[in-house]
Write a protein that holds these residues in place. Structure first.
Motif, PDB file in Angstrom:
ATOM      1  N   GLU A 128     -55.009  27.418 -76.793  1.00 40.98           N
ATOM      2  CA  GLU A 128     -54.013  26.344 -76.837  1.00 40.98           C
ATOM      3  C   GLU A 128     -54.139  25.512 -78.118  1.00 40.98           C
ATOM      4  O   GLU A 128     -53.142  25.227 -78.783  1.00 40.98           O
TER       5      GLU A 128
ATOM      6  N   ILE B 132     -49.751  30.151 -72.809  1.00 48.79           N
ATOM      7  CA  ILE B 132     -49.820  28.736 -73.185  1.00 48.79           C
ATOM      8  C   ILE B 132     -48.453  28.086 -72.973  1.00 48.79           C
ATOM      9  O   ILE B 132     -47.422  28.618 -73.394  1.00 48.79           O
TER      10      ILE B 132
ATOM     11  N   CYS C 251     -53.049  27.835 -81.255  1.00 44.87           N
ATOM     12  CA  CYS C 251     -51.957  28.792 -81.040  1.00 44.87           C
ATOM     13  C   CYS C 251     -51.161  29.083 -82.311  1.00 44.87           C
ATOM     14  O   CYS C 251     -50.553  30.146 -82.424  1.00 44.87           O
TER      15      CYS C 251
END
Length: 117
Positions: free
Chosen positions: A91, A115, A94
C-alpha cells in the motif's frame, strides 16, 4: 553570351564536359567566384499566379465522402493489485511496487495484495 551564362549560372543547363547545351546556346567555363547567387530582395521577384476577379466553377464530387472513425477504446481498468512483503508495504509503495493484476508475478519474498486506491 558569356554574360548571360555568368548571370544565370545557377539556373542554366550544366555542361561539365562542354556538351549538352540546349540548341542555340554555348558552353562557357565560369569561375566559381563569378557564379554567385543574387542578393536577397525585400519583395518577391516572381509575382506568381494572381487571383481571378470572380470564382471559378469546379465539378461536383462524384460520390458522397465516406468518413470512417475508429470505435472508441474501452476505458482502462485500473490495477489495484501490487506486490509487497506485507499489505502495508504494498500500500505504501504502490506507485513503485511491481503490479500483479492477475495475482501472480511478484518477486521472491513478496505477495500480491489488493489495495484500495
Amino acid at each position: 553570351t558569356y554574360q548571360d551564362a555568368e548571370q544565370n549560372c545557377f539556373t542554366a543547363t550544366p555542361c561539365p564536359n562542354g556538351v549538352g547545351c540546349p540548341a542555340g546556346e554555348s558552353c562557357y567555363g565560369i569561375a566559381i567566384p563569378k557564379c554567385v547567387s543574387a542578393s536577397p530582395t525585400a519583395a518577391p521577384t516572381d509575382s506568381g499566379p494572381q487571383p481571378t476577379d470572380s470564382p471559378t466553377l469546379s465539378s461536383k464530387p462524384t460520390s458522397a465522402p465516406v468518413i470512417k472513425t475508429a470505435e472508441p477504446s474501452k476505458a482502462p481498468t485500473p490495477n489495484t493489485f501490487f506486490c509487497g512483503e506485507t499489505y502495508q508495504d504494498a500500500e505504501q509503495n504502490c506507485f513503485t511496487a511491481t503490479p500483479c493484476p492477475n495475482g501472480v508475478g511478484c518477486p521472491a519474498g513478496e505477495s500480491c495484495y489488493g489495495i484500495a486506491i
